[in-house]
Design a protein around this motif. Structure first.
Motif, PDB file in Angstrom:
ATOM      1  N   SER A 163      32.887  -3.467  -3.467  1.00 27.54           N
ATOM      2  CA  SER A 163      31.695  -4.296  -3.286  1.00 27.54           C
ATOM      3  C   SER A 163      31.781  -5.568  -4.123  1.00 27.54           C
ATOM      4  CB  SER A 163      30.437  -3.503  -3.653  1.00 27.54           C
ATOM      5  OG  SER A 163      30.407  -3.191  -5.045  1.00 27.54           O
ATOM      6  N   VAL A 164      32.341  -5.476  -5.314  1.00 23.25           N
ATOM      7  CA  VAL A 164      32.507  -6.661  -6.164  1.00 23.25           C
ATOM      8  C   VAL A 164      33.491  -7.635  -5.529  1.00 23.25           C
ATOM      9  CG1 VAL A 164      33.372  -7.485  -8.388  1.00 23.25           C
ATOM     10  CG2 VAL A 164      31.893  -5.483  -8.297  1.00 23.25           C
ATOM     11  N   ASN A 165      34.618  -7.114  -5.037  1.00 25.36           N
ATOM     12  CA  ASN A 165      35.620  -7.973  -4.425  1.00 25.36           C
ATOM     13  C   ASN A 165      35.074  -8.676  -3.192  1.00 25.36           C
ATOM     14  OD1 ASN A 165      37.430  -7.141  -6.368  1.00 25.36           O
ATOM     15  ND2 ASN A 165      38.411  -5.600  -5.086  1.00 25.36           N
ATOM     16  N   ARG A 166      34.268  -7.973  -2.410  1.00 25.10           N
ATOM     17  CA  ARG A 166      33.678  -8.596  -1.227  1.00 25.10           C
ATOM     18  C   ARG A 166      32.678  -9.668  -1.616  1.00 25.10           C
ATOM     19  NH1 ARG A 166      32.798  -3.324   2.792  1.00 25.10           N
ATOM     20  NH2 ARG A 166      34.936  -3.327   3.646  1.00 25.10           N
ATOM     21  N   GLU A 167      31.926  -9.438  -2.672  1.00 28.79           N
ATOM     22  CA  GLU A 167      30.968 -10.443  -3.136  1.00 28.79           C
ATOM     23  C   GLU A 167      31.691 -11.717  -3.557  1.00 28.79           C
ATOM     24  OE1 GLU A 167      26.983 -11.736  -4.546  1.00 28.79           O
ATOM     25  OE2 GLU A 167      27.739 -10.284  -3.084  1.00 28.79           O
ATOM     26  N   LEU A 168      32.780 -11.560  -4.292  1.00 28.69           N
ATOM     27  CA  LEU A 168      33.541 -12.726  -4.729  1.00 28.69           C
ATOM     28  C   LEU A 168      34.261 -13.388  -3.571  1.00 28.69           C
ATOM     29  CD1 LEU A 168      35.057 -11.356  -8.060  1.00 28.69           C
ATOM     30  CD2 LEU A 168      33.374 -13.178  -7.825  1.00 28.69           C
ATOM     31  N   GLY A 169      34.711 -12.582  -2.609  1.00 32.29           N
ATOM     32  CA  GLY A 169      35.487 -13.119  -1.504  1.00 32.29           C
ATOM     33  C   GLY A 169      34.673 -13.773  -0.422  1.00 32.29           C
TER      34      GLY A 169
END
Length: 290
Positions: A163-169
């Motif tokens: 979820s963090v990676n998707r938020e940043l991406g």
């Protein structure tokens, strides 16, 4: 104050540590953190300041800090409204994933933080709600300790990282969250100067002269804001760089010590073992994800 290397007593088969909804006070906070594991700190409420690498951040509800291994950091809770936060520590080996035909790593968020030297992500409502739920489920799994608990925690950790990676991406607000201007300008300039000149022969006298303040005032403010004295901070910076070089290069220990600014090999050995807990040679021999 000497930098402190934070040890973990977790099983080698399950390299994970978790501190759930802990309210920090000045007396209960470790003086400094420096460790190999990756760390996430999520703020549920309260106020404080987080010093990470060379930058000061506000701590408030919804703040998420992504701290790669070997990054100097320390949290300073507010005296009147101390921070309540959850901290997750893990060895990167715990979240190694198969490629499955796509370029993805659960550590992408940490790689982004390290590359951009921005360690705070401001969580939107959806991410914050998902994070709170994931942390709560991890706590429940650890408390119940049922069959498959470690696998369940590992999967929950992976879900959180995804979820963090998707938020940043996808243009998450963490990409544009700039650190506030905390502390005097000379302090921020000093941290940047040390960051690029840590191997030089620098100390309190030179740094205070560059800052145009008295050595006594410089020393007092520096320790108040970072939790470390100037000598300890520079030493920690040098040790962090030495650890990176030991694992990433085949240079000799003596050469690394010299390139990192240590005046003698015995001094390097003593300081490295005091901070890291093992000798430079022993650190180099162990697996890079240990």
């Amino acid at each position: 104050m000497k930098p402190i290397f934070k040890p973990f007593n977790a099983s080698p088969d399950f390299p994970f540590s978790f501190v759930y909804r802990d309210t920090k006070t000045k007396q209960r906070e470790l003086p400094d953190h420096l460790h190999d594991w990756y760390e996430m700190v999520y703020v549920h409420g309260g106020k404080g300041t987080f010093f990470i690498d060379r930058t000061f951040y506000d701590m408030n509800a919804g703040s998420l800090f992504l701290i790669p291994g070997n990054t100097i950091h320390r949290a300073f809770p507010d005296h009147e409204d101390p921070v309540t936060s959850t901290a997750l520590f893990f060895n990167p080996a715990l979240v190694q994933a198969q490629s499955l035909g796509e370029p993805f790593s659960y550590l992408q968020g940490f790689d982004w933080s390290k590359l951009n030297r921005i360690y705070r992500l401001l969580c939107g409502p959806d991410l914050a709600a998902g994070f709170e739920q994931g942390l709560r489920e991890i706590d429940e799994e650890l408390r119940a300790s049922k069959t498959g608990m470690r696998h369940a925690v590992s999967l929950l950790l992976q879900r959180i990282l995804l979820s963090v990676n998707r938020e940043l991406g996808t243009g998450g607000r963490g990409q544009t969250a700039q650190a506030p201007a905390i502390g005097p300008l000379w302090m921020r300039d000093t941290l940047l100067f040390i960051d690029t000149h840590y191997a030089d022969d620098i100390g309190l006298r030179e740094l205070s002269k560059r800052a145009s303040v008295s050595p006594a005032h410089f020393s007092r403010v520096f320790k108040q804001m970072t939790g470390m004295n100037v000598t300890g901070f520079i030493a920690a910076k040098r040790i962090v760089k030495a650890k990176e070089m030991l694992l990433a290069t085949d240079r000799g220990v003596a050469q690394i010590a010299a390139e990192c600014g240590f005046e003698s090999l015995p001094h390097f050995h003593r300081l490295f073992k005091r901070i890291v807990g093992v000798t430079p040679a022993a650190y180099r021999r162990r697996p890079s994800l240990d």
